[in-house]
Write a protein that holds these residues in place. Sequence first.
Motif, mmCIF file in Angstrom:
data_model
loop_
_atom_site.group_PDB
_atom_site.id
_atom_site.type_symbol
_atom_site.label_atom_id
_atom_site.label_comp_id
_atom_site.label_asym_id
_atom_site.label_seq_id
_atom_site.Cartn_x
_atom_site.Cartn_y
_atom_site.Cartn_z
ATOM 1 N N VAL A 73 13.178 44.428 37.604
ATOM 2 C CA VAL A 73 12.062 44.458 36.153
ATOM 3 C C VAL A 73 12.645 45.122 34.373
ATOM 4 O O VAL A 73 12.691 43.905 33.645
ATOM 5 N N LEU A 74 14.246 45.929 34.664
ATOM 6 C CA LEU A 74 14.529 45.826 32.805
ATOM 7 C C LEU A 74 15.808 45.078 33.205
ATOM 8 O O LEU A 74 15.369 44.811 32.046
ATOM 9 N N MET A 75 15.513 44.638 34.252
ATOM 10 C CA MET A 75 16.615 43.612 33.793
ATOM 11 C C MET A 75 16.360 42.070 33.345
ATOM 12 O O MET A 75 16.663 40.924 32.354
ATOM 13 N N VAL A 76 15.025 41.322 34.411
ATOM 14 C CA VAL A 76 14.844 40.271 33.570
ATOM 15 C C VAL A 76 14.009 40.170 32.212
ATOM 16 O O VAL A 76 14.474 39.441 31.425
ATOM 17 N N LEU A 77 13.254 41.443 31.850
ATOM 18 C CA LEU A 77 12.997 42.126 30.812
ATOM 19 C C LEU A 77 13.922 41.905 29.588
ATOM 20 O O LEU A 77 13.429 41.254 28.018
ATOM 21 N N CYS A 78 15.573 42.243 29.567
ATOM 22 C CA CYS A 78 16.649 41.904 28.916
ATOM 23 C C CYS A 78 16.876 41.194 29.100
ATOM 24 O O CYS A 78 17.238 40.591 27.482
ATOM 25 N N SER A 79 16.953 40.250 30.083
ATOM 26 C CA SER A 79 18.662 38.827 29.896
ATOM 27 C C SER A 79 17.407 38.233 29.227
ATOM 28 O O SER A 79 18.461 37.118 28.994
ATOM 29 N N LEU A 80 16.146 38.107 29.622
ATOM 30 C CA LEU A 80 15.394 36.721 29.247
ATOM 31 C C LEU A 80 15.613 36.301 27.360
ATOM 32 O O LEU A 80 15.626 35.344 27.133
ATOM 33 N N PRO A 81 15.555 37.079 26.583
ATOM 34 C CA PRO A 81 15.691 36.803 25.369
ATOM 35 C C PRO A 81 17.266 36.523 24.522
ATOM 36 O O PRO A 81 17.692 35.917 24.879
ATOM 37 N N LEU A 82 18.182 38.082 25.831
ATOM 38 C CA LEU A 82 19.466 37.827 25.444
ATOM 39 C C LEU A 82 20.116 36.547 25.921
ATOM 40 O O LEU A 82 20.516 35.995 24.958
ATOM 41 N N GLY A 83 19.794 35.757 26.487
ATOM 42 C CA GLY A 83 20.431 34.145 27.259
ATOM 43 C C GLY A 83 18.873 32.906 26.671
ATOM 44 O O GLY A 83 20.295 32.740 25.702
ATOM 45 N N VAL A 84 18.067 33.388 25.499
ATOM 46 C CA VAL A 84 17.222 32.502 24.543
ATOM 47 C C VAL A 84 18.450 32.477 23.316
ATOM 48 O O VAL A 84 19.017 31.657 23.099
ATOM 49 N N VAL A 85 18.383 33.903 23.280
ATOM 50 C CA VAL A 85 19.020 34.117 21.660
ATOM 51 C C VAL A 85 20.626 33.449 22.673
ATOM 52 O O VAL A 85 21.169 32.390 21.166
ATOM 53 N N SER A 86 21.429 33.125 22.932
ATOM 54 C CA SER A 86 22.894 33.245 23.049
ATOM 55 C C SER A 86 22.677 31.705 23.897
ATOM 56 O O SER A 86 23.456 30.865 23.274
ATOM 57 N N GLY A 87 21.647 31.710 24.038
ATOM 58 C CA GLY A 87 21.838 29.687 23.583
ATOM 59 C C GLY A 87 21.094 29.194 23.193
ATOM 60 O O GLY A 87 22.107 27.967 22.574
ATOM 61 N N TYR A 88 20.750 29.379 21.738
ATOM 62 C CA TYR A 88 20.174 28.843 20.798
ATOM 63 C C TYR A 88 21.168 28.850 20.197
ATOM 64 O O TYR A 88 21.616 28.073 19.124
ATOM 65 N N TYR A 89 21.824 30.081 19.508
ATOM 66 C CA TYR A 89 22.833 30.537 18.888
ATOM 67 C C TYR A 89 24.394 30.129 19.083
ATOM 68 O O TYR A 89 24.885 30.443 19.095
ATOM 69 N N ARG A 90 24.582 29.173 19.783
ATOM 70 C CA ARG A 90 25.924 28.882 21.166
ATOM 71 C C ARG A 90 26.664 28.693 19.959
ATOM 72 O O ARG A 90 26.996 28.217 18.865
ATOM 73 N N ASN A 91 27.674 29.144 20.088
ATOM 74 C CA ASN A 91 29.101 29.605 19.001
ATOM 75 C C ASN A 91 29.161 30.822 18.086
ATOM 76 O O ASN A 91 30.244 30.536 17.578
ATOM 77 N N LYS A 92 27.991 31.098 17.161
ATOM 78 C CA LYS A 92 27.646 31.873 16.642
ATOM 79 C C LYS A 92 27.600 33.941 16.868
ATOM 80 O O LYS A 92 28.202 33.959 18.085
ATOM 81 N N THR A 93 27.938 34.405 15.988
ATOM 82 C CA THR A 93 28.190 35.402 16.197
ATOM 83 C C THR A 93 27.370 36.777 17.759
ATOM 84 O O THR A 93 27.291 36.987 17.722
ATOM 85 N N PRO A 94 25.755 36.208 17.008
ATOM 86 C CA PRO A 94 24.879 36.903 18.276
ATOM 87 C C PRO A 94 25.414 35.763 19.436
ATOM 88 O O PRO A 94 25.356 36.513 20.749
ATOM 89 N N ASP A 95 25.744 35.316 19.578
ATOM 90 C CA ASP A 95 26.524 35.212 21.202
ATOM 91 C C ASP A 95 27.781 35.409 21.386
ATOM 92 O O ASP A 95 27.968 35.192 22.294
ATOM 93 N N ASN A 96 28.335 35.233 20.425
ATOM 94 C CA ASN A 96 29.863 35.940 20.580
ATOM 95 C C ASN A 96 29.891 37.268 20.771
ATOM 96 O O ASN A 96 30.235 37.857 22.218
ATOM 97 N N VAL A 97 28.451 37.526 20.664
ATOM 98 C CA VAL A 97 28.154 39.259 21.122
ATOM 99 C C VAL A 97 27.772 39.157 22.313
ATOM 100 O O VAL A 97 28.529 40.047 23.109
ATOM 101 N N ILE A 98 27.101 38.761 21.967
ATOM 102 C CA ILE A 98 26.209 38.689 23.204
ATOM 103 C C ILE A 98 27.167 38.449 24.846
ATOM 104 O O ILE A 98 27.584 39.320 25.884
#
Lengths: 302, 286
Positions: A73-98
Amino acid sequence: MMILGPAHASPENIATMRELMGLDHSIPVQFIHYMGQLLKGDLGYSYHAGSPVSQELLRRFPATFELTTFAFVLMVLCSLPLGVVSGYYRNKTPDNVISVFTVMGLSMPTFWFGLLLIYIFFYKLGLAPPPMGRLSPDVAFPPRVTGLLLVDTLLNGDLKAFLSAFHQLILPGVTLAFFNLAIIVRTLKADLIETLEEDYIRTARAMGIGVKKVLLRHAFRNALLPTVTMIGAIYGSLLGGAVLTEVVFSWPGVGMYAVQSIRYLDYAGLQGFIIFYVIIFALITLLVDISYRWIDPRVQLD
Amino acid sequence: MAQRNTDSLGYKFQLFMKNKLALVGLLILVLISILVFFGPSLSSYDAFSVDFSVKLRAPSSTHLFGTDNYGRDLMSRIFSGARYTLLAAVVSVVIGLTFGAPLGLISGYFGRKVDLIIMRIVDILLAFPPLILAMAIVSGLGPSLVNAAVAIGISYIPIFARMARSRAIHVKRMDYVESAIALGSSRVRIILTDVLPNSMTPLIVQATVYTGYGILWVASLSFIGLGAKLPIPEWGLMIAEGRKYIISGEWWLTVFPGLFIMLGVTGFTLIGDGIREVTNPKLRLK
């Protein structure tokens, strides 16, 4: 007997023990006997735990189930937003940090990460309870209903025990979730990038639908399919990782039992554990396969 | 640009060198290789010499990574241990590749019954959750570092077999395979001269990445007592030894071996990603 030392290993004792363990028969006979008993659900007798293997596994499974489900549950709750953020900001700072975090998560040994968390949150900060089992020693175990402490303590109306169980669960849960989190974030990111290049996304944008809405309503839902179908494999990986996590946190689950069986050369225990795990893993894979059809009606079952 | 032969090795090498992350990976790999070959002679202490007068010392200028509960210098132990962990990881990939790749190529190229039989066997191996299959095999063979490497190798076989199979099915449909059949080449010859070379790149990428994961698995098996035996300074085993001391605050026993495991895994992953990007024109464009 070998473990108790030579004082107990008189010839008569060894002979009775061999008879008890069935070692006086030839190996093929022992194997056929084991398989026969297996069909009846009997996994043999565990000498180090002093109880039948199947009974021991069933008694311990809720602990493992609680840990893996919490981590899941913990994993799903954290990974979905992180995945969306890094997919949307591809190759920009948020994606690089993630990305840095996910690469770290993938290259870290699970047990090492757990030990680091213990050092920081238990030894340094004193926030976490000592890594010893599922409840702090000054709290009484609730009467067993489901075996899941989070559920049983609530049924018993014991809030203090519930908080203690939750407290004990956090560090092992985070440890177990971290490695697999990285896998989901990476898959979701790749799928989201691919989906964002589809024609219907451009059409939706051209029709004047806002970025956020396109991302969440159109892209995310379509990108989620491959990620969801990975979950069977991920749960298997959680079960494997649970063995290491349980050892680190002295968690009394089936993984811990397997490792103790290895230490005491108790083959019945280990074999039983492996058969048990494979059955659970096969069941999960089956459920995921069936759910393909439910998630994506285009999939044909043959 | 249009005139350039983008398939030449030289060009690919240039691309690889332009990829910063891949370069970092290469650097890590060089560093780790130095440890594997010259590890024990790089440090001023012996990895096995016990000295109780300096036991459990925190990192200092004399012992950069500190000492363990026997007063052994931790840096020497990590440097000397590199070869055990790394070699076991490499051996496991070699086993997985040498058995998995031919099985997959044959399965994919021949198809039909051969494919059916081989893939069902692979499915059986895949029915085990990761780590559990390796645990089962080692407990059967008896715990040791070599057996741990063999067990991980066996659990790698289905992974490489599947990869090789999908490549073989792809290559099988190519025109050059059809012309080879028309020219009368035997199936074995086609697999060796056409299918295998054209399946190599993804297999090499996979082998690189899985060497990294191999380090993790070797360390994991050693950690639960199914790998290296004391007093071998295998990195996972060192973490297991340091585990008792983490709740009393002797962090260096666990932290340093873990950092080196991470370094190794990251190195192989970055190189694998680098090769994949260089050899896959689709990714290159992005």
